[in-house]
Every structure is written in C-alpha cells, then in structure tokens.
Write a protein that holds these residues in place. Structure first.
Motif, mmCIF file in Angstrom:
data_model
loop_
_atom_site.group_PDB
_atom_site.id
_atom_site.type_symbol
_atom_site.label_atom_id
_atom_site.label_comp_id
_atom_site.label_asym_id
_atom_site.label_seq_id
_atom_site.Cartn_x
_atom_site.Cartn_y
_atom_site.Cartn_z
ATOM 1 N N ASN B 96 -9.939 63.515 38.052
ATOM 2 C CA ASN B 96 -11.201 63.280 38.738
ATOM 3 C C ASN B 96 -11.699 61.884 38.343
ATOM 4 O O ASN B 96 -11.880 61.605 37.158
ATOM 5 N N ASP B 97 -11.906 61.029 39.342
ATOM 6 C CA ASP B 97 -12.301 59.634 39.072
ATOM 7 C C ASP B 97 -13.550 59.520 38.201
ATOM 8 O O ASP B 97 -13.716 58.567 37.458
ATOM 9 N N ALA B 98 -14.429 60.501 38.361
ATOM 10 C CA ALA B 98 -15.697 60.418 37.630
ATOM 11 C C ALA B 98 -15.552 60.881 36.183
ATOM 12 O O ALA B 98 -16.463 60.689 35.376
ATOM 13 N N PHE B 99 -14.424 61.480 35.840
ATOM 14 C CA PHE B 99 -14.259 62.059 34.503
ATOM 15 C C PHE B 99 -13.933 60.992 33.466
ATOM 16 O O PHE B 99 -13.080 60.131 33.687
ATOM 17 N N LYS B 100 -14.593 61.109 32.330
ATOM 18 C CA LYS B 100 -14.207 60.313 31.169
ATOM 19 C C LYS B 100 -13.155 61.113 30.392
ATOM 20 O O LYS B 100 -12.970 62.302 30.656
ATOM 21 N N VAL B 101 -12.557 60.432 29.425
ATOM 22 C CA VAL B 101 -11.517 61.105 28.629
ATOM 23 C C VAL B 101 -12.068 62.381 28.005
ATOM 24 O O VAL B 101 -11.432 63.441 28.057
ATOM 25 N N ARG B 102 -13.273 62.304 27.452
ATOM 26 C CA ARG B 102 -13.847 63.480 26.787
ATOM 27 C C ARG B 102 -14.087 64.613 27.800
ATOM 28 O O ARG B 102 -13.981 65.789 27.460
ATOM 29 N N ASP B 103 -14.423 64.251 29.064
ATOM 30 C CA ASP B 103 -14.626 65.280 30.095
ATOM 31 C C ASP B 103 -13.311 66.002 30.395
ATOM 32 O O ASP B 103 -13.291 67.220 30.564
ATOM 33 N N VAL B 104 -12.239 65.212 30.476
ATOM 34 C CA VAL B 104 -10.927 65.815 30.770
ATOM 35 C C VAL B 104 -10.541 66.762 29.640
ATOM 36 O O VAL B 104 -10.097 67.888 29.877
ATOM 37 N N LEU B 105 -10.745 66.312 28.402
ATOM 38 C CA LEU B 105 -10.351 67.153 27.261
ATOM 39 C C LEU B 105 -11.194 68.435 27.209
ATOM 40 O O LEU B 105 -10.691 69.498 26.845
ATOM 41 N N SER B 106 -12.470 68.322 27.609
ATOM 42 C CA SER B 106 -13.292 69.540 27.684
ATOM 43 C C SER B 106 -12.750 70.460 28.763
ATOM 44 O O SER B 106 -12.610 71.671 28.569
ATOM 45 N N ALA B 107 -12.435 69.855 29.922
ATOM 46 C CA ALA B 107 -11.983 70.656 31.062
ATOM 47 C C ALA B 107 -10.680 71.400 30.736
ATOM 48 O O ALA B 107 -10.527 72.571 31.077
ATOM 49 N N VAL B 108 -9.755 70.727 30.056
ATOM 50 C CA VAL B 108 -8.476 71.396 29.744
ATOM 51 C C VAL B 108 -8.722 72.625 28.880
ATOM 52 O O VAL B 108 -8.045 73.649 29.042
ATOM 53 N N SER B 109 -9.682 72.505 27.981
ATOM 54 C CA SER B 109 -9.907 73.619 27.048
ATOM 55 C C SER B 109 -10.330 74.888 27.789
ATOM 56 O O SER B 109 -10.128 75.991 27.294
ATOM 57 N N TRP B 110 -10.924 74.743 28.966
ATOM 58 C CA TRP B 110 -11.331 75.940 29.722
ATOM 59 C C TRP B 110 -10.117 76.683 30.267
ATOM 60 O O TRP B 110 -10.188 77.863 30.581
#
Lengths: 239, 313
Positions: B96-110
């Motif tokens: 997702n273009d709007a995602f920062k690295v920390r957002d991606v890492l949060s998302a994967v954890s779900w």
C-alpha cells in the motif's frame, strides 16, 4: 470471520482516511452551502427569505453529489492497494474481498452517521441561524433522520462498490477489462432507462408503491449488482 | 500416481503435472515434484525460467493452467487454512503506497498468529530499516530487507523467498544468511528460495531444483548436486581426449584453452591423466552447474535422477 477480519484491519489501517474524510467532505459541502447562503443573504436579506429557503430545501443536492467521487476512488484504491499485501500474507481472495466489504460497511456507516449529526445540528441551529438548507433537503427526505441515514448509507455503499467493481475488473482482466466493465455498466443503465421509459406506468406504480424510499431501493439494487460483479471479478484477480 | 497423505498433516508440497500458460506461451511445463516439509530448497535457474511463477502457483497468487498443487495434502486454492501457513513476498512485492514500514510490519502481525515481533524488531534494526519511511520510497535493498523481515518473523510453515538479497550489500547479505539459519533452527519450517547468488547461498540449501525452459531439469540434494559434474580446463586437444564420450554440459574456449563442464563424478584415472596432461580438474560449483544448464539447454528430462539426454562429445 477471523480471516476476513484480517483484511478488514488492513482496510482500516489508515483509519481517518476511510472513516473521517467522507464526513469531512460533507462538512466542506456544508461550508459551500453556507458561503452561497451568505452571498444570497448579502444581496437580499438575513435571514434568507422563505422563498429562497424553500428553493434550497428542494434543490440543494450537494449532500448527494459530493460523496460519490471520493468514495468511488476509495473503493477502487482499497481493492488494489491492499490486494497484493493480503495475498502475500496468506489471505484468500474471498476473505480479502469480504474484509474489504466489511470495511465499506463501516465507511458507509460513518458517512451516514456524519450526515445525520449534521442534519441534527442544522435543525438545532434553525438551519445555521439564517435559513441555509444543506441536509434538511428533499434529496435526503426533508429532515427524516432514518431516510437521511439510509440514503447516505446506500449511496456510499453504491459508490464504494462501483469503485471496487472497476478496481477488481482491472485486477482480473487488465485495462481493457476495466474499460469493458464500464461500457457494460453504461449499457445496463441505458437499457434499464429505456425499458423504464417504455413501461412508464408499470415502473411508475412500482416506484409509487415504494414512496420516499424509491431512490434508496433503486440505489440498493445497483449496489447489490456492483457487489456481485466485484465478487465475481475478485475470484479471478491476479497480482 | 502419488498417494497423498491425509489433509492437514504436515506433508510438504506436492506438484503433479503443473502447467502454466500465459496466452500461447507455456511458462511452466509438466512440473512434478514432492518437497517434504522442514527443508530449505533452492529454486535455481536463469531469468525467466519460471521460478517466481512456480512459487506464485503454489501460493495461488497465479492460477495454474493444469495439474495439481497440494500443501499438506490440500489444494491451496482459496483455502484459508492452507494459505494461512504460507508467506510469499515477491521480489517486486507491491505494498500500500500510503503505508510506512512500521505500518506494514503491524499489518503482517494481524495475519500470522505466530508473528515474532521481537525478531522483526531486531532484524529491522540490523538492516537499518527506516520505520517511518513509506514503502514506495524504500531503496531496492531496503525493500529486500523488509521482505526478509516479514518472511522470517512470520514464522509461516511455508516461507517463500523470491531473490531475497537483491540490492543488499555483502554485509547485509551475511546478516540475512545468519538470520535465516537461526530462524530455521529455532523454528523449523519449509523454505523455498529462488536465488541467482547460488554459490553464496549454497551453504544454506539442503536441496536444489534447477529450472530450465519451464521444466525441472535437476532435483538433487545440494551436496550431491555439487558432485554431479566437474570442470576440466586445459589445452583443447588434451581436454577433448580426457572427456572422451562423456556428456558435456557446457564449454568455453579462449584461444587454444578449453574449459568444459562434464556431467558425472571425476575418477582417479581422470585425476592421473589430467596431471599428466596439465589439465586442471575441479568439482563444478552449483553456480557453474546451473550456468552450464542455462547455457546448454536440456532436452528430455528425468526430474528425479538428473538423467537428461544431451549431446555427448
């Protein structure tokens, strides 16, 4: 449901974007209505005359026109931006679609709730103190809270579903597929319009039976068709 | 006909006659293989031979044109339980273009119940990943590092790594190899890794599958593969005499010097004849073997025993 909820969280990751901005657009529409009201008032009188107020109430469709543009793009982006991530993280296409659809429900609910709150404020302030009508309008049921909520909710779902339909068609069939989907949608609308025109009495009696809910029901049917279309395309969507 | 284990039992990946066509182009042809669980597989081959496509088919990112894919005895297509055990970050993975690295890492954890947040944090630190940078602004190396962090911290039972080292400098690649082995030893899983840096990654691989023109042309234990060919280098006439009628996978010439990669193990007789004729003999590295296959091309294939028929000298 656990699997779909993962994609719902993905959809809600940028929470303000999917829940607050649609309400914000309604506030901007209200601000524009107020500016127009002030301009008319400066040229005539404050509060606005009963005739002008009635004209605004009957004709101000800003609440209806302002929503679809943003929500169609949001729907298309939602199914494209997160799709590749969801699949990479082990989601099925079906659960990604379900989670995103649940997100559409939340966005639509938030948008409709914003409209109802603004309607309540409009009424409480005697139409923003000088007779401006933005939500207590004919297009939303003339101040009926339930009808206002239902109208905005269904319109939001329809907009998001249309965006998702084009977005998933693009994923599944590429640019040509998205274009053909647009053409098919246009042909469908024209066909329904022509059929309705040639069967005015029958269609008129159906819509008459639905009364003030006619527009909501028609929009809901269109939304259901779009949702079904995006589901079908989503099964074939590729990275 | 392969007998399949009961659905749900950790039984690895089974491919039966898998075919993939894009329009009229057949990218993968009649791929059959069984990958038992808990091993590290190297998926090797030249660009465009179908490595990424094969991993995409297994994870149902791409639809197969024919054949059967099973993970733990079940078809992964739209199977949430089976796909939930996979993690496949593509080399060109869109975020997702709007995602920062920390957002991606949060998302994967779900998505992964066994997500190892501490490992993700440690790896991100070791790779100097900028948490507050949006994914679209990451460099090639940083994107690879992010993919490695996700893949290893997901603890997915089936982890697919698609050219994971692209853009990484040598020290970062070293970190990757160390961390991969550590993660694998602490939490054994099935890892399938496509790579071009074959010799560098060779120490990690337990088994290799070499693809050529959409087919598996070599499937062997990594050590066994290294002894399945040797390189002879010397004067053209001497090398030609030494090789005799054995199968040559590839050959290179520089003036009168000939270098050939020959299938099979070298014998004691080869060694003594080579010494007498001033020929250098050495085991072919995995890299040389794969390059030889890529250069020469291969005809009929027996994926189990590497008994492909090639032009013999």
């Amino acid at each position: 449901m656990t699997y779909a909820r993962r994609s719902l969280r993905l959809y809600l990751a940028n929470r303000s974007y999917v829940t607050l901005i649609p309400g914000g657009i309604l506030v901007i529409m209200l601000a524009m209505s107020l500016v127009i009201g002030v301009a008319i008032g400066m040229a005539t009188e404050f509060p606005l005359s009963a005739q002008i107020q009635e004209g605004m109430r009957e004709n101000n469709g800003g609440a209806v026109y302002s929503i679809p543009g943003f929500l169609i793009s949001l729907g298309a982006l939602a199914v494209n931006r997160n799709f590749a991530m969801a699949l990479a993280f082990g989601s099925t296409r079906r659960h990604f679609w379900l989670g995103t659809l649940m997100g559409f429900g939340l966005t639509s609910g938030a948008t409709a709730a914003s409209a109802v709150v603004l309607l309540a404020l409009e009424k409480a302030t005697n139409h923003w103190f000088f007779g401006v009508y933005a939500f207590d309008v004919a297009a939303l049921g003339k101040g009926d809270y339930v009808l206002t909520f239902a109208s905005v909710f269904v319109l939001a779902v329809l907009s998001l579903a249309l965006g998702a339909l084009f977005g998933t068609a693009y994923r599944a069939f590429g640019t040509k597929g998205a274009l053909l989907t647009g053409l098919a949608a246009a042909v469908l609308v024209v066909a329904v319009t022509l059929l309705s025109a040639s069967n005015k009495e029958i269609v008129g009696s159906w819509l008459g039976a639905l009364g003030v809910w006619a527009a909501v029901v028609v929009a809901a049917i269109a939304a259901a068709i779009s949702i079904a279309g995006s589901y079908a395309a989503n099964r074939l969507a590729r990275l | 006909m392969t007998s399949h284990p009961p659905a749900g039992t950790p039984s690895g990946i089974v491919l039966e006659h898998v075919t993939k066509r894009f329009g009229r182009t057949e990218v993968l042809t009649d791929i059959s293989a069984v990958l038992p669980p808990g091993r590290i597989y190297g998926l090797l081959g030249a660009n465009g031979v179908g490595k990424t496509t094969l991993m995409s088919l297994v994870c149902n990112h791409t639809f197969r044109s024919g054949g059967t894919v099973l993970i733990d005895g079940e078809d992964p297509a739209e199977n949430p339980v089976v796909l939930g055990r996979t993690c496949f970050i593509r080399e060109d993975q869109p975020y997702n273009d709007a995602f920062k690295v920390r957002d991606v890492l949060s998302a994967v954890s779900w998505f992964y119940p066994d997500w190892d947040a501490a490992l993700a944090e440690r790896l991100a630190d070791r790779f100097h990943l900028p948490h507050r940078t949006t994914c679209k602004k990451l460099s090639r190396g940083q994107r690879s590092a992010l993919a490695i962090v996700i893949s290893l911290a997901s603890r997915a039972a089936y982890t697919f790594l698609d050219e994971p080292y692209l853009g990484l400098d040598p020290s970062a690649r070293g970190i990757f190899y160390d961390e991969l082995l550590l993660a694998y030893s602490e939490h054994p899983r099935t890892i399938v890794m496509s790579t071009h840096l074959i010799d560098e990654a060779a120490g990690l691989l337990e088994e290799v599958l070499v693809l050529h023109e959409g087919r598996i042309v070599l499937r062997a234990d990594a050590d066994e593969a290294r002894t399945s060919a040797f390189v002879a280098r010397g004067l053209d006439s001497a090398v030609t005499a030494l090789v005799g009628h054995r199968e040559v996978l590839s050959e290179r010439r520089l003036g009168s010097i000939l270098s050939v990669t020959v299938r099979g193990a070298r014998t004691a007789d080869d060694e003594s004849r080579a010494r007498a004729a001033n020929i250098a003999l050495e085991a072919a590295s995995l890299q040389e073997l794969v390059a030889a296959i890529g250069i020469g091309g291969i005809g009929g294939v027996d994926t189990e025993s590497f008994t492909t028929q090639r032009t013999s000298r």
